[in-house]
Structures are given as C-alpha cells and as structure tokens.
Scaffold this motif. Structure first.
Motif, short mmCIF file in Angstrom:
data_model
loop_
_atom_site.label_atom_id
_atom_site.label_comp_id
_atom_site.label_asym_id
_atom_site.label_seq_id
_atom_site.Cartn_x
_atom_site.Cartn_y
_atom_site.Cartn_z
N LEU A 1 0.83 -1.20 0.00
CA LEU A 1 0.00 0.00 0.00
C LEU A 1 0.87 1.26 0.00
O LEU A 1 0.58 2.22 -0.71
N SER A 2 1.94 1.23 0.77
CA SER A 2 2.87 2.37 0.81
C SER A 2 3.54 2.57 -0.54
O SER A 2 3.76 3.71 -0.96
N ASN B 1 -8.41 -1.94 -0.82
CA ASN B 1 -7.33 -2.77 -0.30
C ASN B 1 -6.91 -2.35 1.10
O ASN B 1 -6.67 -3.18 1.97
N ALA B 2 -6.84 -1.03 1.32
CA ALA B 2 -6.44 -0.53 2.64
C ALA B 2 -7.48 -0.88 3.70
O ALA B 2 -7.12 -1.28 4.82
N GLU B 3 -8.75 -0.75 3.37
CA GLU B 3 -9.80 -1.10 4.33
C GLU B 3 -9.80 -2.59 4.63
O GLU B 3 -10.00 -3.01 5.78
N ASN B 4 -9.54 -3.41 3.62
CA ASN B 4 -9.44 -4.86 3.84
C ASN B 4 -8.24 -5.18 4.74
O ASN B 4 -8.33 -6.01 5.64
N ARG B 5 -7.11 -4.51 4.49
CA ARG B 5 -5.91 -4.73 5.31
C ARG B 5 -6.19 -4.32 6.75
O ARG B 5 -5.84 -5.03 7.69
N LEU B 6 -6.83 -3.17 6.93
CA LEU B 6 -7.15 -2.70 8.28
C LEU B 6 -8.08 -3.67 8.99
O LEU B 6 -7.85 -4.02 10.16
N MET B 7 -9.11 -4.13 8.29
CA MET B 7 -10.04 -5.10 8.90
C MET B 7 -9.30 -6.39 9.25
O MET B 7 -9.51 -6.96 10.34
#
Length: 156
Positions: free
Chosen positions: A48-49, A132-138
């Motif tokens: 993501l970064s 993708n970021a929201e899935n990673r956070l979840m």
C-alpha cells in the motif's frame, strides 16, 4: 492462527487455514469476519505504501487540471514545489501528505481517513487503494481480536 498470520504478512489468501480455524472455534465472530477476506490476496502495508505515491501524483495532476487556474502548468514545471492556498485551508496536498505520513508510521486508519477527506472528484483515483487498505485494516484488527480471544481462553 499462525498460518493465517503468515499468509497475511505476505499478502496471500488463507482460505484453508481459515476453514481449519473456523472448525476449531465454531461460532467465533472474529473468525466470521475473516471469511470474506480469506479468498483473495490482501496487499501488505508495504504494498500500500508503494502504490500511494503514484496515486498521489495522479490526484494532484487531476486537481490542478480541474482547478483551471493555471496551477496545472505550474505543477508540470515546478512539481510539488509550489502550492497556492488560503490561510488555514487544508488542501488536497495536505491530505495526501498526511496519508503518506500516517502510512509511513504504520497508521493505516489515519491514512484512510486522509484519503476519504479528499474532494469527491478525486476519490475515484483511490478506489482500489481504499478497498485494499480497508481490507488490510479489517484483517489486522480482526487478527488482533483473535489473538486477544485466544490469550483470554488460555488464562484460567
């Protein structure tokens, strides 16, 4: 649990490990929240970064073109070196830099908030990244909840 964590660290799916954990801990809500995440690869924080700077550039270019005030040619010539703003105003650049800073610090939640704070016309640039970021956070939050549940069950 360790197989899920290992796959998550590498950004890989973990369906079979999820199924084994679900069989071992039936009815656990956190395991149920992992189900939609288990079948697809979820980009890592590093992934993501790595993709955010390119999207940031695209969003800044789009914002400069949409402004139609001459900022577009200034951005082409000077890049991010020049910024025009009203006093006290948070600009697109502020939100994007805030997202990059938060992501570099490992604060994915704040990075997501910063991207969500952008103008609606810039949101489509970040659609896939946000998903993708929201899935990673979840995934990270759910794994943490599972770890805590397992620790609590091991204590007398």
């Amino acid at each position: 649990m360790s197989a899920i964590e290992a796959a998550a660290r590498r950004g890989r799916p973990f369906l079979s490990a999820h199924q084994r954990l679900a069989a071992a801990m039936p009815g656990n809500q956190a395991i149920g929240r992992l189900a939609p995440l288990a079948t697809d690869p979820i980009p890592t924080l590093s992934d993501l970064s790595g993709t955010l700077p390119e999207l940031t550039d695209r969003a800044l270019d789009q914002a400069a073109r949409a402004a139609g005030t001459g900022n577009s040619w200034m951005r082409q010539v000077f890049g991010d070196g020049i910024q025009v703003r009203r006093e006290g105003e948070l600009t697109t650049t502020d939100h994007l830099r805030g997202a990059e800073t938060a992501l570099a610090a490992g604060d994915l939640g704040t990075a997501i908030e910063q991207i969500r704070a952008l103008d609606a016309d810039l949101q489509p640039v970040f659609t896939d990244w946000l998903n993708n970021a929201e899935n990673r956070l979840m995934l990270e939050q759910t794994l943490e909840a599972l770890r805590l549940t397992m620790i609590a069950e091991e204590r007398p």
